[in-house]
Design a protein around this motif. Structure first.
Motif, PDB file in Angstrom:
ATOM      1  N   ASP A 195       0.809  -1.212   0.000  1.00 53.69           N
ATOM      2  CA  ASP A 195       0.000   0.000   0.000  1.00 53.69           C
ATOM      3  C   ASP A 195       0.842   1.262   0.000  1.00 53.69           C
ATOM      4  N   TYR A 196       2.125   1.105  -0.252  1.00 56.87           N
ATOM      5  CA  TYR A 196       2.985   2.274  -0.358  1.00 56.87           C
ATOM      6  C   TYR A 196       4.049   1.963  -1.385  1.00 56.87           C
ATOM      7  N   PHE A 197       4.242   2.893  -2.322  1.00 52.43           N
ATOM      8  CA  PHE A 197       5.105   2.634  -3.467  1.00 52.43           C
ATOM      9  C   PHE A 197       6.095   3.780  -3.633  1.00 52.43           C
ATOM     10  N   LEU A 198       7.296   3.431  -4.022  1.00 54.33           N
ATOM     11  CA  LEU A 198       8.366   4.427  -4.108  1.00 54.33           C
ATOM     12  C   LEU A 198       9.151   4.216  -5.396  1.00 54.33           C
ATOM     13  N   TRP A 199       9.722   5.303  -5.872  1.00 54.60           N
ATOM     14  CA  TRP A 199      10.687   5.232  -6.966  1.00 54.60           C
ATOM     15  C   TRP A 199      12.034   5.725  -6.463  1.00 54.60           C
ATOM     16  N   TYR A 200      13.062   4.972  -6.814  1.00 53.82           N
ATOM     17  CA  TYR A 200      14.434   5.337  -6.494  1.00 53.82           C
ATOM     18  C   TYR A 200      15.217   5.431  -7.797  1.00 53.82           C
ATOM     19  N   LYS A 201      16.227   6.268  -7.761  1.00 50.80           N
ATOM     20  CA  LYS A 201      17.121   6.465  -8.891  1.00 50.80           C
ATOM     21  C   LYS A 201      18.503   6.047  -8.436  1.00 50.80           C
ATOM     22  N   LYS A 202      19.238   5.381  -9.309  1.00 52.71           N
ATOM     23  CA  LYS A 202      20.563   4.918  -8.898  1.00 52.71           C
ATOM     24  C   LYS A 202      21.584   5.165 -10.001  1.00 52.71           C
ATOM     25  N   TYR A 203      22.652   5.856  -9.613  1.00 54.85           N
ATOM     26  CA  TYR A 203      23.805   6.006 -10.486  1.00 54.85           C
ATOM     27  C   TYR A 203      24.802   4.907 -10.169  1.00 54.85           C
ATOM     28  N   PRO A 204      25.675   4.562 -11.125  1.00 55.23           N
ATOM     29  CA  PRO A 204      26.703   3.554 -10.853  1.00 55.23           C
ATOM     30  C   PRO A 204      27.541   3.923  -9.634  1.00 55.23           C
ATOM     31  N   ALA A 205      27.879   2.943  -8.830  1.00 55.04           N
ATOM     32  CA  ALA A 205      28.740   3.096  -7.653  1.00 55.04           C
ATOM     33  C   ALA A 205      28.122   3.998  -6.582  1.00 55.04           C
ATOM     34  N   GLU A 206      26.803   4.202  -6.641  1.00 55.33           N
ATOM     35  CA  GLU A 206      26.128   4.941  -5.589  1.00 55.33           C
ATOM     36  C   GLU A 206      24.951   4.125  -5.080  1.00 55.33           C
ATOM     37  N   GLY A 207      24.421   4.513  -3.932  1.00 58.13           N
ATOM     38  CA  GLY A 207      23.225   3.858  -3.424  1.00 58.13           C
ATOM     39  C   GLY A 207      21.976   4.422  -4.065  1.00 58.13           C
ATOM     40  N   PRO A 208      20.842   3.724  -3.941  1.00 61.06           N
ATOM     41  CA  PRO A 208      19.580   4.261  -4.465  1.00 61.06           C
ATOM     42  C   PRO A 208      19.221   5.577  -3.784  1.00 61.06           C
ATOM     43  N   THR A 209      18.741   6.520  -4.572  1.00 60.78           N
ATOM     44  CA  THR A 209      18.317   7.829  -4.071  1.00 60.78           C
ATOM     45  C   THR A 209      16.812   7.949  -4.203  1.00 60.78           C
ATOM     46  N   PHE A 210      16.144   8.274  -3.111  1.00 67.05           N
ATOM     47  CA  PHE A 210      14.694   8.403  -3.129  1.00 67.05           C
ATOM     48  C   PHE A 210      14.256   9.537  -4.051  1.00 67.05           C
ATOM     49  N   LEU A 211      13.231   9.246  -4.873  1.00 69.71           N
ATOM     50  CA  LEU A 211      12.714  10.243  -5.803  1.00 69.71           C
ATOM     51  C   LEU A 211      11.328  10.717  -5.414  1.00 69.71           C
ATOM     52  N   ILE A 212      10.399   9.802  -5.352  1.00 69.76           N
ATOM     53  CA  ILE A 212       9.000  10.156  -5.148  1.00 69.76           C
ATOM     54  C   ILE A 212       8.250   8.923  -4.676  1.00 69.76           C
ATOM     55  N   SER A 213       7.169   9.140  -3.950  1.00 67.35           N
ATOM     56  CA  SER A 213       6.396   8.016  -3.434  1.00 67.35           C
ATOM     57  C   SER A 213       4.906   8.287  -3.585  1.00 67.35           C
ATOM     58  N   ILE A 214       4.115   7.238  -3.374  1.00 66.64           N
ATOM     59  CA  ILE A 214       2.668   7.381  -3.419  1.00 66.64           C
ATOM     60  C   ILE A 214       2.026   6.354  -2.505  1.00 66.64           C
ATOM     61  N   SER A 215       1.034   6.805  -1.779  1.00 62.98           N
ATOM     62  CA  SER A 215       0.254   5.909  -0.939  1.00 62.98           C
ATOM     63  C   SER A 215      -0.890   5.337  -1.765  1.00 62.98           C
ATOM     64  N   SER A 216      -1.376   4.182  -1.349  1.00 62.63           N
ATOM     65  CA  SER A 216      -2.448   3.524  -2.110  1.00 62.63           C
ATOM     66  C   SER A 216      -3.780   4.269  -2.038  1.00 62.63           C
ATOM     67  N   ILE A 217      -3.876   5.271  -1.166  1.00 62.88           N
ATOM     68  CA  ILE A 217      -5.138   6.027  -1.104  1.00 62.88           C
ATOM     69  C   ILE A 217      -5.177   7.116  -2.182  1.00 62.88           C
ATOM     70  N   SER A 277       5.972  -1.433  -0.369  1.00 60.13           N
ATOM     71  CA  SER A 277       6.002  -1.890   1.019  1.00 60.13           C
ATOM     72  C   SER A 277       4.577  -1.959   1.565  1.00 60.13           C
ATOM     73  N   VAL A 278       4.484  -2.588   2.718  1.00 57.18           N
ATOM     74  CA  VAL A 278       3.225  -2.657   3.444  1.00 57.18           C
ATOM     75  C   VAL A 278       3.258  -1.582   4.511  1.00 57.18           C
ATOM     76  N   LYS A 279       2.108  -0.991   4.790  1.00 56.10           N
ATOM     77  CA  LYS A 279       2.065   0.207   5.616  1.00 56.10           C
ATOM     78  C   LYS A 279       2.268  -0.079   7.104  1.00 56.10           C
ATOM     79  N   THR A 280       3.451  -0.569   7.451  1.00 56.15           N
ATOM     80  CA  THR A 280       3.844  -0.593   8.863  1.00 56.15           C
ATOM     81  C   THR A 280       5.172   0.128   8.957  1.00 56.15           C
TER      82      THR A 280
END
Lengths: 112, 113
Positions: free
Chosen positions: B31-53, B93-96
């Motif tokens: 019920d919760y969804f996210l997009w991450y962006k990743k460049y080589p040799a870096e960790g995922p970077t949070f971009l934007i999210s949305i709740s299922s509502i 993810s699940v909303k906990t």
């Protein structure tokens, strides 16, 4: 801007050796995570940690793995006896109460 | 684990045009969804999210759309810029509060000047 840091950036170890991967989460965050990404595969969840205990772990996180928050800033992942298949990028992540997890740059673990 | 799937391993667009990245999921508990962006040799970077509502969330050039009945979400980037070239991961993810993220395989976006 606060960020998650990880050390070392690259760790080479021999099969059967113990390794400790270190992370410093963002300071006011309460939830801590380890993920890994084997080359060419998905990012996989390993373990989550809250209130000084494991809150959830995946089937990958067997008895060879352990996590610890030895002080107020560090969060570590220990692999007791490394295997070739443990070679991967290991990412630490943290979050406060909201849903966005913030990731560190990763540690590349190479087991030879 | 096929709970989150990104069927397109790569996408190439021209600078200034729209980029549309797609993601499907099977677990109706998410019920919760996210997009991450990743460049080589870096960790995922949070971009934007949305709740299922919600069915849409917008942040600057980035908009995420959620179609719950189809278990599908998409990320729109408009206008696309060369600096947007990276791997984009969908996660759910699940909303906990402490719950894990389940990731898709990622889509390599290349924005050509």
């Amino acid at each position: 801007e606060p960020e998650v840091t990880q050390t070392p950036s690259h760790q080479v170890t021999q099969m059967g050796q113990e390794v400790i991967l270190r992370c410093v989460p963002i300071s006011n965050h309460l939830y801590f995570y380890w993920y890994r990404q084997i080359l060419g595969q998905k990012v996989e969840f390993l373990v989550s940690f809250y209130n000084n205990e494991i809150s959830e772990k995946s089937e990958i996180f067997d008895d060879q793995f352990s996590v610890e928050r030895p002080d107020g800033s560090n969060f570590t992942l220990k692999i007791r006896s490394t295997k070739l298949e443990d070679s991967a990028m290991y990412f630490c992540a943290s979050k406060q109460g909201a849903y966005e997890q913030y990731f560190g740059p990763g540690t590349r673990l190479t087991v030879t | 684990d096929q709970q989150v799937k990104q069927n397109s391993p790569s996408l190439s667009v021209q600078e200034g045009r729209i980029s549309i990245l797609n993601c499907d999921y099977t677990n109706s508990m998410f019920d919760y969804f996210l997009w991450y962006k990743k460049y080589p040799a870096e960790g995922p970077t949070f971009l934007i999210s949305i709740s299922s509502i919600k069915d849409k969330n917008e942040d600057g050039r980035f908009t995420v759309f959620l179609n719950k009945s189809a278990k599908h979400l998409s990320l729109h980037i408009v206008p696309s810029q060369p600096g947007d070239s990276a791997v984009y991961f969908c996660a759910a993810s699940v909303k906990t509060s402490g719950s894990r993220l389940t990731f898709g395989e990622g889509t390599q976006l290349t924005v050509n000047p």
